[in-house]
Write a protein that holds these residues in place. Sequence first.
Motif, PDB file in Angstrom:
ATOM      1  N   ILE A 291       0.885  -1.212   0.018  1.00 47.81           N
ATOM      2  CA  ILE A 291       0.007   0.005   0.058  1.00 47.81           C
ATOM      3  C   ILE A 291       0.945   1.207  -0.046  1.00 47.81           C
ATOM      4  O   ILE A 291       0.248   2.253  -0.682  1.00 47.81           O
ATOM      5  N   GLY A 292       1.952   1.313   0.736  1.00 46.38           N
ATOM      6  CA  GLY A 292       2.912   2.446   0.541  1.00 46.38           C
ATOM      7  C   GLY A 292       3.445   2.743  -0.660  1.00 46.38           C
ATOM      8  O   GLY A 292       3.455   3.788  -1.053  1.00 46.38           O
ATOM      9  N   ARG A 293       3.865   1.541  -1.663  1.00 51.57           N
ATOM     10  CA  ARG A 293       4.247   1.547  -2.505  1.00 51.57           C
ATOM     11  C   ARG A 293       3.403   2.149  -3.741  1.00 51.57           C
ATOM     12  O   ARG A 293       3.536   2.928  -4.487  1.00 51.57           O
ATOM     13  N   LEU A 294       2.047   1.699  -3.359  1.00 49.52           N
ATOM     14  CA  LEU A 294       0.988   2.029  -4.181  1.00 49.52           C
ATOM     15  C   LEU A 294       0.663   3.729  -4.218  1.00 49.52           C
ATOM     16  O   LEU A 294       0.487   4.352  -5.074  1.00 49.52           O
ATOM     17  N   ARG A 295       0.803   4.003  -2.813  1.00 50.08           N
ATOM     18  CA  ARG A 295       0.539   5.513  -2.665  1.00 50.08           C
ATOM     19  C   ARG A 295       1.575   6.422  -3.206  1.00 50.08           C
ATOM     20  O   ARG A 295       1.319   7.374  -3.692  1.00 50.08           O
ATOM     21  N   THR A 296       2.896   5.797  -3.037  1.00 45.30           N
ATOM     22  CA  THR A 296       4.117   6.522  -3.898  1.00 45.30           C
ATOM     23  C   THR A 296       3.958   6.581  -5.337  1.00 45.30           C
ATOM     24  O   THR A 296       4.266   7.643  -6.028  1.00 45.30           O
ATOM     25  N   ALA A 297       3.380   5.709  -6.017  1.00 44.72           N
ATOM     26  CA  ALA A 297       3.032   5.476  -7.376  1.00 44.72           C
ATOM     27  C   ALA A 297       1.894   6.778  -7.989  1.00 44.72           C
ATOM     28  O   ALA A 297       2.097   6.846  -9.061  1.00 44.72           O
ATOM     29  N   GLY A 298       1.334   7.185  -6.935  1.00 49.82           N
ATOM     30  CA  GLY A 298       0.215   8.180  -7.277  1.00 49.82           C
ATOM     31  C   GLY A 298      -0.769   7.835  -8.397  1.00 49.82           C
ATOM     32  O   GLY A 298      -1.357   7.011  -8.144  1.00 49.82           O
ATOM     33  N   ASN A 299      -0.725   8.443  -9.525  1.00 52.62           N
ATOM     34  CA  ASN A 299      -1.798   8.140 -10.502  1.00 52.62           C
ATOM     35  C   ASN A 299      -1.189   7.375 -11.586  1.00 52.62           C
ATOM     36  O   ASN A 299      -1.918   7.291 -12.759  1.00 52.62           O
ATOM     37  N   ASP A 300      -0.097   6.852 -11.489  1.00 56.51           N
ATOM     38  CA  ASP A 300       0.486   6.000 -12.563  1.00 56.51           C
ATOM     39  C   ASP A 300      -0.086   4.655 -12.504  1.00 56.51           C
ATOM     40  O   ASP A 300       0.376   3.793 -11.773  1.00 56.51           O
ATOM     41  N   LEU A 301      -1.033   4.509 -13.348  1.00 59.58           N
ATOM     42  CA  LEU A 301      -1.888   3.163 -13.615  1.00 59.58           C
ATOM     43  C   LEU A 301      -0.996   2.097 -13.787  1.00 59.58           C
ATOM     44  O   LEU A 301      -1.025   1.282 -13.214  1.00 59.58           O
ATOM     45  N   SER A 302       0.002   2.500 -14.742  1.00 63.82           N
ATOM     46  CA  SER A 302       0.988   1.215 -15.069  1.00 63.82           C
ATOM     47  C   SER A 302       1.620   0.635 -13.629  1.00 63.82           C
ATOM     48  O   SER A 302       1.626  -0.528 -13.609  1.00 63.82           O
ATOM     49  N   ALA A 303       2.299   1.775 -13.002  1.00 56.99           N
ATOM     50  CA  ALA A 303       3.028   1.421 -12.150  1.00 56.99           C
ATOM     51  C   ALA A 303       2.098   0.681 -10.909  1.00 56.99           C
ATOM     52  O   ALA A 303       2.537  -0.342 -10.270  1.00 56.99           O
ATOM     53  N   LYS A 304       1.023   1.108 -10.762  1.00 56.76           N
ATOM     54  CA  LYS A 304      -0.049   0.508  -9.566  1.00 56.76           C
ATOM     55  C   LYS A 304      -0.175  -0.665 -10.122  1.00 56.76           C
ATOM     56  O   LYS A 304      -0.432  -1.744  -9.143  1.00 56.76           O
ATOM     57  N   LEU A 305      -0.703  -1.199 -11.249  1.00 59.01           N
ATOM     58  CA  LEU A 305      -0.991  -2.611 -11.838  1.00 59.01           C
ATOM     59  C   LEU A 305       0.233  -3.642 -11.533  1.00 59.01           C
ATOM     60  O   LEU A 305       0.067  -4.542 -10.933  1.00 59.01           O
ATOM     61  N   VAL A 306       1.545  -2.984 -11.661  1.00 54.26           N
ATOM     62  CA  VAL A 306       2.775  -3.796 -11.506  1.00 54.26           C
ATOM     63  C   VAL A 306       2.851  -4.180  -9.971  1.00 54.26           C
ATOM     64  O   VAL A 306       2.904  -5.271  -9.574  1.00 54.26           O
ATOM     65  N   ILE A 307       2.518  -3.232  -9.098  1.00 56.02           N
ATOM     66  CA  ILE A 307       2.800  -3.107  -7.790  1.00 56.02           C
ATOM     67  C   ILE A 307       1.970  -4.107  -7.145  1.00 56.02           C
ATOM     68  O   ILE A 307       2.263  -4.653  -6.260  1.00 56.02           O
ATOM     69  N   ALA A 308       0.590  -3.810  -7.368  1.00 57.40           N
ATOM     70  CA  ALA A 308      -0.495  -4.775  -6.960  1.00 57.40           C
ATOM     71  C   ALA A 308      -0.496  -6.058  -7.438  1.00 57.40           C
ATOM     72  O   ALA A 308      -1.179  -6.746  -6.989  1.00 57.40           O
ATOM     73  N   GLY A 309       0.332  -6.266  -8.451  1.00 56.46           N
ATOM     74  CA  GLY A 309       0.540  -7.933  -9.179  1.00 56.46           C
ATOM     75  C   GLY A 309      -0.938  -8.063  -9.673  1.00 56.46           C
ATOM     76  O   GLY A 309      -1.091  -9.150  -9.897  1.00 56.46           O
ATOM     77  N   PHE A 310      -1.409  -7.233 -10.445  1.00 55.46           N
ATOM     78  CA  PHE A 310      -2.624  -7.784 -11.158  1.00 55.46           C
ATOM     79  C   PHE A 310      -2.415  -8.786 -12.129  1.00 55.46           C
ATOM     80  O   PHE A 310      -1.323  -8.607 -12.878  1.00 55.46           O
ATOM     81  N   THR A 311      -3.408  -9.649 -12.240  1.00 57.32           N
ATOM     82  CA  THR A 311      -3.372 -10.601 -13.330  1.00 57.32           C
ATOM     83  C   THR A 311      -4.660 -10.830 -14.074  1.00 57.32           C
ATOM     84  O   THR A 311      -5.574 -10.325 -13.506  1.00 57.32           O
ATOM     85  N   LEU A 312      -4.587 -11.209 -15.249  1.00 59.38           N
ATOM     86  CA  LEU A 312      -5.969 -11.337 -15.878  1.00 59.38           C
ATOM     87  C   LEU A 312      -6.674 -12.567 -15.569  1.00 59.38           C
ATOM     88  O   LEU A 312      -7.838 -12.882 -16.000  1.00 59.38           O
ATOM     89  N   GLN A 313      -6.221 -13.282 -14.696  1.00 58.46           N
ATOM     90  CA  GLN A 313      -6.725 -14.638 -14.363  1.00 58.46           C
ATOM     91  C   GLN A 313      -6.563 -14.816 -12.946  1.00 58.46           C
ATOM     92  O   GLN A 313      -5.522 -14.200 -12.422  1.00 58.46           O
ATOM     93  N   THR A 314      -7.448 -15.703 -12.317  1.00 58.60           N
ATOM     94  CA  THR A 314      -7.281 -16.143 -10.918  1.00 58.60           C
ATOM     95  C   THR A 314      -6.062 -16.585 -10.618  1.00 58.60           C
ATOM     96  O   THR A 314      -5.428 -17.540 -11.442  1.00 58.60           O
ATOM     97  N   VAL A 315      -5.617 -16.321  -9.476  1.00 59.99           N
ATOM     98  CA  VAL A 315      -4.184 -16.949  -9.001  1.00 59.99           C
ATOM     99  C   VAL A 315      -4.584 -17.777  -7.808  1.00 59.99           C
ATOM    100  O   VAL A 315      -5.619 -17.388  -6.910  1.00 59.99           O
ATOM    101  N   GLU A 316      -4.083 -18.919  -7.785  1.00 57.57           N
ATOM    102  CA  GLU A 316      -4.244 -19.808  -6.658  1.00 57.57           C
ATOM    103  C   GLU A 316      -3.103 -19.871  -5.803  1.00 57.57           C
ATOM    104  O   GLU A 316      -2.000 -20.018  -6.115  1.00 57.57           O
ATOM    105  N   HIS A 317      -3.488 -19.401  -4.411  1.00 56.53           N
ATOM    106  CA  HIS A 317      -2.229 -19.340  -3.469  1.00 56.53           C
ATOM    107  C   HIS A 317      -2.620 -19.982  -2.385  1.00 56.53           C
ATOM    108  O   HIS A 317      -3.923 -19.789  -1.751  1.00 56.53           O
TER     109      HIS A 317
END
Length: 105
Positions: free
Chosen positions: A39-65
């Motif tokens: 969350i701290g890193r996401l706040r630092t990314a501000g409005n940079d959508l690409s950076a937020k997607l990378v930091i949050a680890g978004f995937t287009l499919q479900t992740v099993e963990h």
Amino acid sequence: MTTIDDRQLREIIETLLTRSPEREAFPRADSHDDVLVVIGRLRTAGNDLSAKLVIAGFTLQTVEHQEIEQACESCMYYLVHRRFCVLPELDLPVEPEWSCRLWRI
């Protein structure tokens, strides 16, 4: 001034995720401390959508963990009828089968 609706932004997100293999889907943010770091890193990314997607680890499919399917649709931050992630640091339209490393039940 033109505004982008949720559908359009979802399409932009999907395009960004399709074009860039860079993701931080792992390690998952399993502990409270892990969540705070991301969350701290996401706040630092501000409005940079690409950076937020990378930091949050978004995937287009479900992740099993840990033998649990972690899809947006089963996350506590997901608004079903709007298909939206309400985590304040993300605040994005998403698809039910997508996933991010901040997934919570």
